[in-house]
Write an enzyme that holds these catalytic residues in place. Structure first.
Site, PDB file in Angstrom:
ATOM      1  N   LYS A   1     166.653  -7.235   0.556  1.00  0.00           N
ATOM      2  CA  LYS A   1     165.289  -7.614   0.181  1.00  0.00           C
ATOM      3  C   LYS A   1     164.438  -6.364   0.322  1.00  0.00           C
ATOM      4  O   LYS A   1     164.599  -5.592   1.276  1.00  0.00           O
ATOM      5  CB  LYS A   1     164.770  -8.705   1.134  1.00  0.00           C
ATOM      6  CG  LYS A   1     163.268  -8.958   1.065  1.00  0.00           C
ATOM      7  CD  LYS A   1     162.870  -9.661  -0.221  1.00  0.00           C
ATOM      8  CE  LYS A   1     161.357  -9.789  -0.329  1.00  0.00           C
ATOM      9  NZ  LYS A   1     160.804 -10.782   0.593  1.00  0.00           N
TER      10      LYS A   1
ATOM     11  N   THR B   1     154.268  -3.805  -1.396  1.00  0.00           N
ATOM     12  CA  THR B   1     153.512  -4.073  -2.613  1.00  0.00           C
ATOM     13  C   THR B   1     152.049  -4.320  -2.278  1.00  0.00           C
ATOM     14  O   THR B   1     151.162  -4.023  -3.081  1.00  0.00           O
ATOM     15  CB  THR B   1     154.116  -5.270  -3.363  1.00  0.00           C
ATOM     16  OG1 THR B   1     155.494  -4.996  -3.619  1.00  0.00           O
ATOM     17  CG2 THR B   1     153.411  -5.521  -4.684  1.00  0.00           C
ATOM     18  N   ALA B   2     151.793  -4.835  -1.087  1.00  0.00           N
ATOM     19  CA  ALA B   2     150.406  -5.031  -0.646  1.00  0.00           C
ATOM     20  C   ALA B   2     149.647  -3.706  -0.655  1.00  0.00           C
ATOM     21  O   ALA B   2     148.510  -3.626  -1.139  1.00  0.00           O
ATOM     22  CB  ALA B   2     150.386  -5.652   0.753  1.00  0.00           C
TER      23      ALA B   2
ATOM     24  N   HIS C   1     152.221 -12.775   4.037  1.00  0.00           N
ATOM     25  CA  HIS C   1     153.004 -13.871   4.604  1.00  0.00           C
ATOM     26  C   HIS C   1     152.108 -14.981   5.163  1.00  0.00           C
ATOM     27  O   HIS C   1     151.046 -15.262   4.624  1.00  0.00           O
ATOM     28  CB  HIS C   1     153.982 -13.355   5.656  1.00  0.00           C
ATOM     29  CG  HIS C   1     154.909 -12.298   5.150  1.00  0.00           C
ATOM     30  ND1 HIS C   1     155.576 -12.403   3.961  1.00  0.00           N
ATOM     31  CD2 HIS C   1     155.259 -11.086   5.682  1.00  0.00           C
ATOM     32  CE1 HIS C   1     156.315 -11.316   3.781  1.00  0.00           C
ATOM     33  NE2 HIS C   1     156.131 -10.507   4.798  1.00  0.00           N
TER      34      HIS C   1
END
Length: 284
Positions: free
Chosen positions: A62, A118-119, A157
């Protein structure tokens, strides 16, 4: 064939990245046909997984889509297992009221959940002058805000469900920013596999992962004990809200819309210099 597979850590921080455990439960607990594959599982925080991918440490991992740009030569994206969606992007939050103009001016200190997340890519896209950043484990960002060690924090999250209860305030939803700019779902993370593996193995892993996600949808409570084991400090309602937000049709298969969203992310990132020019194919 034995494969080393990385996924995000839950147990060490007693937090719930519940969606990913939900996805992988049927593989780890052998509830489905693994087609002769034997997975050796490693748990780590998302930024640790990103860095491990840069070193090519595992066969399947991941990672953040931002990080994928830096290891495209070694890995290729599977169609199954991705986290894309709408209304699920990272939030920029603060303890005091902060206007977007303050962020845009670049004068604030900001805690981020990792350089290659990606944030952080979205933050750079929306606010290119915001460069005073401190990388923290995502679970430590709210505490850093409450202790006033930083002006703002970029949360991901399950923290999007809990920050208001701690008295923190939203500055901007970067997922909404992305959707307003592109009309596409936001690509957050995906599952990649080493390009050096035989094509037959890549296809087999993709099938098994898709089967695992489909099993999770069809047997929603089957993974409950496994998810709880890695989410002991999370309210069950929050746990399932997290799953519902990040696990969806794109987790089963990217499809045309999902692939277009990933391609848009790379096009925009390359155009703004956030990532290097890519030469390898993105998809399996």
């Amino acid at each position: 064939m034995k494969l080393k597979i990385n996924r995000q850590r839950l147990g060490a921080f007693r937090l719930a990245l519940a969606g990913l455990v939900f996805d992988f439960d049927a593989i780890v607990n052998q509830r489905i046909d693994l087609e002769g594959l034997d997975f050796s599982v490693r748990l780590a925080d998302v930024e640790a997984l990103n860095n491990a991918a840069f070193g090519g440490e595992t066969d399947v991992t991941k990672l953040s889509y931002h990080a994928y740009a830096y290891c495209l030569g070694d890995y290729v994206l599977l169609d199954a297992g991705s986290a894309l969606g709408r209304n699920c992007g990272p939030l920029l939050i603060s303890k005091r009221e902060i206007a977007r103009e303050e962020v845009a001016a670049g004068a604030l200190s900001i805690a981020i959940p990792g350089k290659y997340t990606t944030a952080n890519f979205l933050l750079g896209l929306a606010f290119p002058l915001a460069q005073d950043k401190t990388a923290l484990v995502f679970s430590a960002i709210e505490a850093a805000l409450l202790d006033q060690r930083v002006d703002a924090g970029l949360i991901i999250h399950e923290n999007r469900f809990t920050y208001e209860a701690r008295g923190l305030k939203k500055i901007v939803d970067l997922g909404e920013y992305w959707e307003s700019e592109t009309g596409a779902p936001i690509p957050l993370g995906g599952i990649v596999i080493k390009r050096s593996l035989p094509d037959e193995i890549k296809d087999r892993v993709n099938r098994v992962l898709r089967r695992s996600v489909e099993y999770a949808f069809a047997h929603r409570t089957a993974s409950l004990d496994y998810v709880r084991a890695h989410a002991q400090e999370m309210d069950e309602d929050v746990m399932y809200r997290h799953i519902d937000l990040y696990v969806n049709q794109y987790s089963v298969d990217l499809g045309a819309e999902g692939r277009r969203a990933v391609e848009l992310l790379f096009v925009k990132a390359e155009a703004t210099g956030i990532i290097p020019q890519t030469k390898s194919t993105l998809f399996l």
